[in-house]
Structure formats: C-alpha cells, structure tokens
Design a protein around this motif. Structure first.
Motif, PDB file in Angstrom:
ATOM      1  N   ALA A 208    -107.574 -67.859 -10.585  1.00  0.00           N
ATOM      2  CA  ALA A 208    -108.686 -67.052 -10.063  1.00  0.00           C
ATOM      3  C   ALA A 208    -108.570 -66.882  -8.550  1.00  0.00           C
ATOM      4  CB  ALA A 208    -110.019 -67.697 -10.429  1.00  0.00           C
ATOM      5  N   VAL A 209    -108.180 -67.936  -7.853  1.00  0.00           N
ATOM      6  CA  VAL A 209    -108.009 -67.848  -6.395  1.00  0.00           C
ATOM      7  C   VAL A 209    -106.896 -66.861  -6.053  1.00  0.00           C
ATOM      8  CG1 VAL A 209    -107.229 -69.156  -4.373  1.00  0.00           C
ATOM      9  CG2 VAL A 209    -108.979 -70.103  -5.861  1.00  0.00           C
ATOM     10  N   ALA A 210    -105.798 -66.912  -6.789  1.00  0.00           N
ATOM     11  CA  ALA A 210    -104.682 -65.998  -6.521  1.00  0.00           C
ATOM     12  C   ALA A 210    -105.111 -64.551  -6.721  1.00  0.00           C
ATOM     13  CB  ALA A 210    -103.495 -66.330  -7.429  1.00  0.00           C
ATOM     14  N   TRP A 211    -105.799 -64.267  -7.819  1.00  0.00           N
ATOM     15  CA  TRP A 211    -106.248 -62.897  -8.097  1.00  0.00           C
ATOM     16  C   TRP A 211    -107.288 -62.453  -7.072  1.00  0.00           C
ATOM     17  CZ3 TRP A 211    -103.922 -59.297 -10.570  1.00  0.00           C
ATOM     18  CH2 TRP A 211    -104.600 -58.149 -10.981  1.00  0.00           C
ATOM     19  N   GLY A 212    -108.185 -63.343  -6.705  1.00  0.00           N
ATOM     20  CA  GLY A 212    -109.195 -63.006  -5.701  1.00  0.00           C
ATOM     21  C   GLY A 212    -108.602 -62.771  -4.321  1.00  0.00           C
ATOM     22  N   THR A 213    -107.590 -63.538  -3.967  1.00  0.00           N
ATOM     23  CA  THR A 213    -106.927 -63.345  -2.675  1.00  0.00           C
ATOM     24  C   THR A 213    -106.239 -61.990  -2.612  1.00  0.00           C
ATOM     25  OG1 THR A 213    -106.582 -65.720  -2.490  1.00  0.00           O
ATOM     26  CG2 THR A 213    -105.231 -64.327  -1.089  1.00  0.00           C
ATOM     27  N   LEU A 214    -105.598 -61.614  -3.703  1.00  0.00           N
ATOM     28  CA  LEU A 214    -104.968 -60.296  -3.757  1.00  0.00           C
ATOM     29  C   LEU A 214    -106.027 -59.192  -3.669  1.00  0.00           C
ATOM     30  CD1 LEU A 214    -102.405 -58.650  -4.044  1.00  0.00           C
ATOM     31  CD2 LEU A 214    -102.625 -58.868  -6.519  1.00  0.00           C
ATOM     32  N   GLY A 215    -107.129 -59.375  -4.373  1.00  0.00           N
ATOM     33  CA  GLY A 215    -108.220 -58.395  -4.310  1.00  0.00           C
ATOM     34  C   GLY A 215    -108.831 -58.300  -2.926  1.00  0.00           C
ATOM     35  N   TYR A 216    -108.946 -59.427  -2.248  1.00  0.00           N
ATOM     36  CA  TYR A 216    -109.458 -59.386  -0.878  1.00  0.00           C
ATOM     37  C   TYR A 216    -108.526 -58.573   0.008  1.00  0.00           C
ATOM     38  CZ  TYR A 216    -110.900 -60.716   3.776  1.00  0.00           C
ATOM     39  OH  TYR A 216    -111.306 -60.668   5.085  1.00  0.00           O
ATOM     40  N   GLY A 217    -107.242 -58.785  -0.136  1.00  0.00           N
ATOM     41  CA  GLY A 217    -106.285 -58.038   0.682  1.00  0.00           C
ATOM     42  C   GLY A 217    -106.316 -56.544   0.398  1.00  0.00           C
ATOM     43  N   LEU A 218    -106.561 -56.187  -0.851  1.00  0.00           N
ATOM     44  CA  LEU A 218    -106.587 -54.769  -1.212  1.00  0.00           C
ATOM     45  C   LEU A 218    -107.906 -54.089  -0.854  1.00  0.00           C
ATOM     46  CD1 LEU A 218    -104.868 -54.882  -4.712  1.00  0.00           C
ATOM     47  CD2 LEU A 218    -103.948 -53.890  -2.617  1.00  0.00           C
ATOM     48  N   PHE A 219    -109.022 -54.750  -1.096  1.00  0.00           N
ATOM     49  CA  PHE A 219    -110.318 -54.086  -0.997  1.00  0.00           C
ATOM     50  C   PHE A 219    -111.150 -54.486   0.220  1.00  0.00           C
ATOM     51  CE2 PHE A 219    -109.370 -53.761  -5.519  1.00  0.00           C
ATOM     52  CZ  PHE A 219    -109.638 -52.424  -5.743  1.00  0.00           C
ATOM     53  N   LEU A 220    -111.114 -55.738   0.613  1.00  0.00           N
ATOM     54  CA  LEU A 220    -112.062 -56.207   1.621  1.00  0.00           C
ATOM     55  C   LEU A 220    -111.462 -56.469   2.997  1.00  0.00           C
ATOM     56  CD1 LEU A 220    -114.082 -58.676  -0.620  1.00  0.00           C
ATOM     57  CD2 LEU A 220    -114.666 -56.329   0.005  1.00  0.00           C
ATOM     58  N   SER A 221    -110.139 -56.512   3.090  1.00  0.00           N
ATOM     59  CA  SER A 221    -109.553 -56.731   4.410  1.00  0.00           C
ATOM     60  C   SER A 221    -109.764 -55.490   5.285  1.00  0.00           C
ATOM     61  CB  SER A 221    -108.058 -57.049   4.277  1.00  0.00           C
ATOM     62  OG  SER A 221    -107.355 -55.945   3.780  1.00  0.00           O
ATOM     63  N   ARG A 222    -109.699 -55.707   6.577  1.00  0.00           N
ATOM     64  CA  ARG A 222    -109.963 -54.624   7.523  1.00  0.00           C
ATOM     65  C   ARG A 222    -108.856 -53.568   7.455  1.00  0.00           C
ATOM     66  NH1 ARG A 222    -113.053 -55.007  12.244  1.00  0.00           N
ATOM     67  NH2 ARG A 222    -113.034 -57.236  11.869  1.00  0.00           N
ATOM     68  N   PRO A 223    -109.202 -52.341   7.065  1.00  0.00           N
ATOM     69  CA  PRO A 223    -108.169 -51.297   6.982  1.00  0.00           C
ATOM     70  C   PRO A 223    -107.849 -50.733   8.369  1.00  0.00           C
ATOM     71  CG  PRO A 223    -110.271 -50.387   6.328  1.00  0.00           C
ATOM     72  CD  PRO A 223    -110.504 -51.858   6.590  1.00  0.00           C
ATOM     73  N   ASP A 224    -106.653 -50.211   8.492  1.00  0.00           N
ATOM     74  CA  ASP A 224    -106.260 -49.476   9.684  1.00  0.00           C
ATOM     75  C   ASP A 224    -106.465 -47.995   9.365  1.00  0.00           C
ATOM     76  OD1 ASP A 224    -105.200 -48.491  11.999  1.00  0.00           O
ATOM     77  OD2 ASP A 224    -103.115 -48.933  11.457  1.00  0.00           O
ATOM     78  N   GLN A 225    -107.511 -47.422   9.929  1.00  0.00           N
ATOM     79  CA  GLN A 225    -107.850 -46.035   9.595  1.00  0.00           C
ATOM     80  C   GLN A 225    -106.734 -45.068   9.966  1.00  0.00           C
ATOM     81  OE1 GLN A 225    -110.544 -45.497   7.735  1.00  0.00           O
ATOM     82  NE2 GLN A 225    -109.701 -43.449   7.484  1.00  0.00           N
ATOM     83  N   GLN A 226    -106.036 -45.349  11.053  1.00  0.00           N
ATOM     84  CA  GLN A 226    -104.912 -44.496  11.439  1.00  0.00           C
ATOM     85  C   GLN A 226    -103.812 -44.545  10.382  1.00  0.00           C
ATOM     86  OE1 GLN A 226    -104.787 -42.354  13.977  1.00  0.00           O
ATOM     87  NE2 GLN A 226    -102.770 -41.673  13.243  1.00  0.00           N
ATOM     88  N   GLY A 227    -103.575 -45.747   9.825  1.00  0.00           N
ATOM     89  CA  GLY A 227    -102.573 -45.873   8.771  1.00  0.00           C
ATOM     90  C   GLY A 227    -102.958 -45.092   7.525  1.00  0.00           C
ATOM     91  N   TRP A 228    -104.233 -45.110   7.172  1.00  0.00           N
ATOM     92  CA  TRP A 228    -104.687 -44.330   6.023  1.00  0.00           C
ATOM     93  C   TRP A 228    -104.622 -42.837   6.322  1.00  0.00           C
ATOM     94  CZ3 TRP A 228    -104.731 -45.808   1.268  1.00  0.00           C
ATOM     95  CH2 TRP A 228    -104.978 -47.130   0.933  1.00  0.00           C
ATOM     96  N   ASP A 229    -104.933 -42.460   7.553  1.00  0.00           N
ATOM     97  CA  ASP A 229    -104.870 -41.045   7.913  1.00  0.00           C
ATOM     98  C   ASP A 229    -103.434 -40.518   7.930  1.00  0.00           C
ATOM     99  OD1 ASP A 229    -107.611 -40.965   8.151  1.00  0.00           O
ATOM    100  OD2 ASP A 229    -107.618 -41.222  10.332  1.00  0.00           O
ATOM    101  N   ASP A 230    -102.484 -41.396   8.244  1.00  0.00           N
ATOM    102  CA  ASP A 230    -101.084 -40.976   8.260  1.00  0.00           C
ATOM    103  C   ASP A 230    -100.530 -40.713   6.861  1.00  0.00           C
ATOM    104  OD1 ASP A 230    -101.057 -41.083  10.982  1.00  0.00           O
ATOM    105  OD2 ASP A 230    -100.074 -43.052  11.098  1.00  0.00           O
ATOM    106  N   LEU A 231    -101.167 -41.320   5.858  1.00  0.00           N
ATOM    107  CA  LEU A 231    -100.728 -41.047   4.482  1.00  0.00           C
ATOM    108  C   LEU A 231    -101.188 -39.659   4.076  1.00  0.00           C
ATOM    109  CD1 LEU A 231    -101.566 -44.359   2.575  1.00  0.00           C
ATOM    110  CD2 LEU A 231     -99.311 -43.487   3.154  1.00  0.00           C
ATOM    111  N   GLU A 232    -100.301 -38.920   3.464  1.00  0.00           N
ATOM    112  CA  GLU A 232    -100.710 -37.622   2.949  1.00  0.00           C
ATOM    113  C   GLU A 232    -101.496 -37.854   1.660  1.00  0.00           C
ATOM    114  OE1 GLU A 232     -96.863 -38.627   1.092  1.00  0.00           O
ATOM    115  OE2 GLU A 232     -97.422 -38.509   3.171  1.00  0.00           O
ATOM    116  N   ALA A 233    -101.995 -36.807   1.096  1.00  0.00           N
ATOM    117  CA  ALA A 233    -102.820 -36.917  -0.104  1.00  0.00           C
ATOM    118  C   ALA A 233    -102.047 -37.550  -1.258  1.00  0.00           C
ATOM    119  CB  ALA A 233    -103.343 -35.543  -0.515  1.00  0.00           C
TER     120      ALA A 233
END
Length: 155
Positions: free
Chosen positions: A23-48
C-alpha cells in the motif's frame, strides 16, 4: 487450533507488513503522479498528444488499478486470509508499473518530484517482497493442520 499458535501470529505479522508496504509503494507512486508539485512550464511544453498519452497510458491505468490493489491489501491484512500469491503478484505488478512510468520520460519534466517518488515506490516494494518471502518461508515451516483421523482415512 492452528490459528492460536505463535507461528500463525508471526506469519500474519509478516504478511500484514508486506501488505502495508504494498500500500505504501502504490501510495507513493500515486503521490508522485497526482499530488506532487507540477512544473507548469513542463506541462505547457507538452503538445496535446503528449498530454493525451500521459492520461491514457499512465494516469488512467493507475486509477483503474487502484481498486484491485486496495482489495489485495485489505485481504492481506485479514487474519483469516491464507493466500500469499495475490500479494506477491500485486507487488510484482507495482514494480512493472513503476518501470512503465519510468519509460514515460516526458513526465519527469512535468512532475519533477516523480523520480524521487519512484525511488520510494521501488524501495517499499522491494521490502514488501522481502516481507512476503519471510511470511512464505514461515508458512512452509508450519506443521500440517491434518488430524490423525484424517491421516488414517488417507492410508
């Protein structure tokens, strides 16, 4: 009764530790995907197409697999559960999914903390497999629950 022996308590403790670490392993991965601080510039650099690929191949499978992982963890924590195989299969599945997320290297620019969360996920998963191994070895050392009457009927 087999379930009142100290060996059962030890095996259950190791299995519970393995389930908790899964459960800790799955939750840690989920935290990294959903709750960690995103870099908005990195998301903007991705095309659709990159955003669509991330949603389709990483985020959606994570959400779809969360319920089966939760069921296996809960069953692993129950004292009546004797099956260890689903817990191992889930731990191996988490390791494979962590590898799949690592292959999607474009996510590391958009989610800078994801790499640290992946390391934590793999570490917790490795310790969970170690705890599972101890529980499995301990289960193999337990005496048979067959009674003498059952043995006479087989012979």
């Amino acid at each position: 009764m087999q379930e009142s022996t100290p060996g059962f308590a030890v095996r259950h403790a190791w299995r519970g530790l393995a389930a908790s670490l899964v459960a800790v392993a799955w939750g840690t991965l989920g935290y990294g995907l959903f709750l960690s601080r995103p870099d908005q510039q990195g998301w903007d650099d991705l095309e659709a197409g990159g955003r669509f690929a991330a949603n389709l191949f990483v985020y959606l499978p994570y959400l779809a697999l969360t319920l089966p992982v939760a069921v296996v963890v809960v069953l692993g924590l129950l004292p009546a559960s004797r099956l260890l195989s689903p817990l191992l299969a889930t731990a191996v599945g988490i390791a494979l999914f962590a590898w799949w997320v690592t292959v999607q290297d474009y996510l590391f620019d958009a989610q800078p903390q994801l790499s640290a969360c992946l390391v934590g996920c793999v570490a917790a998963d490795a310790v969970a497999i170690g705890a599972w191994t101890v529980a499995w070895v301990w289960a193999g050392r337990q005496p048979s629950t067959a009674s003498a009457r059952d043995a006479r009927q087989v012979a």
